[in-house]
Design a protein around this motif. Structure first.
Motif, PDB file in Angstrom:
ATOM      1  N   GLU A  88       0.661  -1.045   0.160  1.00  0.00           N
ATOM      2  CA  GLU A  88      -0.394  -0.007  -0.288  1.00  0.00           C
ATOM      3  C   GLU A  88       0.860   1.690   0.170  1.00  0.00           C
ATOM      4  O   GLU A  88       0.726   2.141  -1.092  1.00  0.00           O
ATOM      5  N   LEU A  91       2.750   1.523  -3.954  1.00  0.00           N
ATOM      6  CA  LEU A  91       1.494   1.866  -4.432  1.00  0.00           C
ATOM      7  C   LEU A  91       1.087   3.786  -4.813  1.00  0.00           C
ATOM      8  O   LEU A  91       0.651   4.346  -5.095  1.00  0.00           O
ATOM      9  N   ARG A  92       1.747   4.637  -3.238  1.00  0.00           N
ATOM     10  CA  ARG A  92       1.133   5.376  -3.584  1.00  0.00           C
ATOM     11  C   ARG A  92       3.180   6.422  -3.636  1.00  0.00           C
ATOM     12  O   ARG A  92       2.501   8.027  -3.909  1.00  0.00           O
ATOM     13  N   THR A 104       4.755   4.387 -10.321  1.00  0.00           N
ATOM     14  CA  THR A 104       4.009   5.075 -11.822  1.00  0.00           C
ATOM     15  C   THR A 104       3.604   3.110 -11.971  1.00  0.00           C
ATOM     16  O   THR A 104       2.078   3.602 -12.985  1.00  0.00           O
ATOM     17  N   TRP A 142      -4.786  -1.181  -4.969  1.00  0.00           N
ATOM     18  CA  TRP A 142      -4.755   0.246  -4.618  1.00  0.00           C
ATOM     19  C   TRP A 142      -3.908   0.689  -5.461  1.00  0.00           C
ATOM     20  O   TRP A 142      -4.200   2.443  -5.588  1.00  0.00           O
ATOM     21  N   ARG A 171      -6.323   2.632  -7.667  1.00  0.00           N
ATOM     22  CA  ARG A 171      -6.903   3.688  -6.932  1.00  0.00           C
ATOM     23  C   ARG A 171      -5.872   5.626  -7.070  1.00  0.00           C
ATOM     24  O   ARG A 171      -5.943   6.219  -6.977  1.00  0.00           O
ATOM     25  N   GLU A 172      -4.623   5.016  -6.993  1.00  0.00           N
ATOM     26  CA  GLU A 172      -3.563   5.906  -6.870  1.00  0.00           C
ATOM     27  C   GLU A 172      -3.467   6.059  -8.716  1.00  0.00           C
ATOM     28  O   GLU A 172      -2.385   6.860  -8.651  1.00  0.00           O
ATOM     29  N   VAL A 211      -1.410   3.409 -10.647  1.00  0.00           N
ATOM     30  CA  VAL A 211      -0.333   2.861 -11.316  1.00  0.00           C
ATOM     31  C   VAL A 211      -1.302   1.991 -11.813  1.00  0.00           C
ATOM     32  O   VAL A 211      -1.926   1.724 -11.764  1.00  0.00           O
ATOM     33  N   ARG A 269      10.683   6.452  -1.546  1.00  0.00           N
ATOM     34  CA  ARG A 269      10.173   7.804  -0.934  1.00  0.00           C
ATOM     35  C   ARG A 269      10.522   8.780  -1.672  1.00  0.00           C
ATOM     36  O   ARG A 269      10.887   9.633  -1.681  1.00  0.00           O
TER      37      ARG A 269
END
Lengths: 251, 251, 251, 251
Positions: free
Chosen positions: B20, B23-24, B27, B49, B52-53, B55, B232
């Motif tokens: 999760e 997946l934020r 891409t 997920w 939603r994102e 990706v 990140r």
């Protein structure tokens, strides 16, 4: 009348059934999806033959249980079952697609077939999988089963099957295999009965009484040595009587 | 620049990676398909997920080898490999579809990834699978690999990846993991290098020389404890520099 | 008092639990046998550590269900279950033997553990496996279970276990995990309770009443992040009180 | 002379070979151990028949590859292979033991058999497994293979096998299956050749020249439809000539 049989039940070195021969006879092929039987090569060949013969392809989904051939009930969570069924349908679809064919219905296998006659959570989980698959897949199964009832409630097309070689009680249920005379073995007797089913005429129950069995498809067995002989006898009888089998899904 | 990572590599009771969170950041998600990792539930959640994102979802196909995590070469026949790959793509597609998403590319995993850099029969078998799948799936892999070359010859879209945290030789190949300094671990150094890749600027090879690496996507690792931190840092650096990552597949 | 824990529950790439740390604490190791968890390498390392620490090795046999971690009931035939259990015990024995150790007891895992509390055919099938194994293996399980009763009738040594961190009803059964306060989490409270069990003193049931729990072994959990901390607290308390844990099997 | 055959190669629903018939003919049974074929029930029945007929039991260990029937090379780490082999030997031993029999030798199967003719790390890994098993197990394999050479160096008893139905080159290697005349099919010709092997007389190579093949055992195939007929012809010929087959292991 539709004729269906379980196919693609070989696995690697192990051969089971004569898929190519049966696919010249049946009109709907319940293709194993790899969880209880069927490897990708076996599945693809079955799809190729089905495509060549104009046979409809169904996903014969089952529990993840190669050793038990999907014949052992697994007490799994409904959400997991939904995903396991989706996985199998998609896998089959890809192999069918590579042969220019597609999946058009779902018929659960073995212990899953039996479970979802009455096990609400699992029946609902399989319906959920078929529904969320997104294409217009139909459901094939036992008349009166929760599986078909819930599928219908969810808006899926449903088809009921009768069994070519299983004795019926006067109440319309199957005589358990543990009892004598549970299974018919004479190809001509089986063919005669299938013709009655195709004509929507009553058949004879195990006690000799008349029984009405409303069916959209007749299930032929595919994995016995006599499977092809019996299937051929059934088809020949139907054709001779002017009721040539056609895929249920195209009606 | 695209950022890709291997995801859905948990299996049943065993958790691996933080899907999760990743997946934020990425891409493109290389979603395991159940053969080397990933069960249907894990796969479906990753797809949800990803959807939603925004990706992109790729099929991370591998050898049928849970115990070896797909990291052991299996000397299998090309035709069998083609069918095994099709099976996996289809299975993933069904689960992605249930979440309103779809598969858009294929990136082989582990020993299969390595094999098809140079193993012609297996590379060709995977290309054959992707091609016969019928939809317009792209191929993601190592620049210069047979896999990408044969895919291109077959008319598939191809994307080349660079590695965020692997040292390169002056010739542009990866420094083997068995050698010292093969893996970069400092998030800021990794991020700085990824920015250079995103700007198509040369990066530093292991001997300090400059190296041009043409890449459409950067591979971030997903299964180490520091994976999310590094990923990140990379994303933040790219965004701060005005080169916000976007899915390669949508370019 | 004996302390037991489930170990060797990693599988290939997937790590679960800290076997080496726990094997410095417990006196009996329920080693997974590869059907629900545990690969041969993981099993062998657990056996090596157990041998080094003088920990007794038990066969943690389970259903053939990696994906479900053996936590799903499988409705299998008793004769098949007997053979599946024998297979697992023998596999473990070979790996233990390579480390100079041996299997000394059997503790079924997960859904099988639960099933044979009351499922006569499966309980009997497991007893049959242990009995026909030929060496003097003991049975570890839930007090009052059919598994222990049938094992005793068959002449096997039996050992009863209590749970370090599970709340008990006043009747002596476990509070279902679905209810609040079903699981104790404070290491010191758990340790204090274990000392009472070791001294054969009554413990406190969930309603505050006193409950006598006759146990030969205390089950510590091995697969949570806090597992080692709790296990260490329990052992330290027992040692400090002069009741140093010893393997049940050597009494 | 010893006669050996691969047995217990059925799996669940899938039957392969006629174990009971072959166990009345051969003197050494290479029993599959569940990784490439053979489930615990199949294995146990083969062991029961072997015990009844006085047939020696060998562990037919293989790669963990049901779909490929162990016929695909897997590039695995030696230490992992050692543990995988130990696991299989132990599993078989437990099932043999339940039938009053025991494992007395090891004959690797399929791709593993072929690999350890020349793959030093894997050959050494299998020898290590057999050696660390602790009992006095023998090694059966191809004359001149690394497997037998390393086993001998490690102090294991070794036995060399010849093939009843495979053509030999003048140099004593097998004619590849891809070439014509690679496999003999006439039962009487095969039997005559086996008698020459049993008498330590030269046999005819594929070019008609004489070839000396030193063998302690003759490998008969178990999984073809004609397997039993051929095996019976071989045994009958040997018995008629006064060279009744006896287990190599008991000499």
């Amino acid at each position: 009348m539709d004729l269906n049989a379980d196919l693609a039940e070989s696995f690697g070195r192990w051969e089971l059934g004569d898929d190519e021969a049966l696919l010249r006879i049946v009109t709907s092929a319940n293709v194993a999806c790899g969880f209880h039987a069927g490897d990708p090569g076996v599945i693809r060949r079955a799809c190729a033959w089905a495509a060549r013969e104009g046979v409809a392809i169904g996903a014969q989904v089952g529990y993840r249980d190669l050793l038990g051939f999907g014949r052992r009930f697994v007490d799994m969570a409904p959400a997991e079952l939904t995903d396991e069924v989706l996985y199998q349908i998609g896998a089959l679809e890809a192999l069918a697609g590579a042969e220019g064919a597609e999946v058009s219905y779902v018929k659960p296998h073995g212990a899953l077939y039996n479970a979802i006659v009455s096990h609400r959570e699992q029946a609902s989980a399989v319906v959920e999988a078929v529904h969320s698959y997104g294409r217009d897949l139909a459901a094939l199964g036992l008349p009166g089963s929760l599986w078909l009832r819930l599928a219908e409630e969810r808006g899926l097309r449903t088809f009921r099957e009768a069994f070519a070689d299983r004795a019926y009680t006067p109440e319309g249920t199957l005589v358990p295999r543990s009892e004598p005379n549970a299974v018919l073995t004479d190809p001509e007797a089986i063919a005669a009965r299938c013709l009655r089913l195709a004509r929507a005429e009553p058949i004879e129950a195990v006690d000799g009484s008349e029984l009405e069995v409303a069916a959209d498809s007749i299930c032929l067995h595919g994995d016995t040595p006599e499977a092809v002989t019996i299937a051929r006898a059934v088809r020949d009888r139907l054709v001779a009587a002017g009721t040539t089998p056609t895929p249920m899904i195209r009606r």
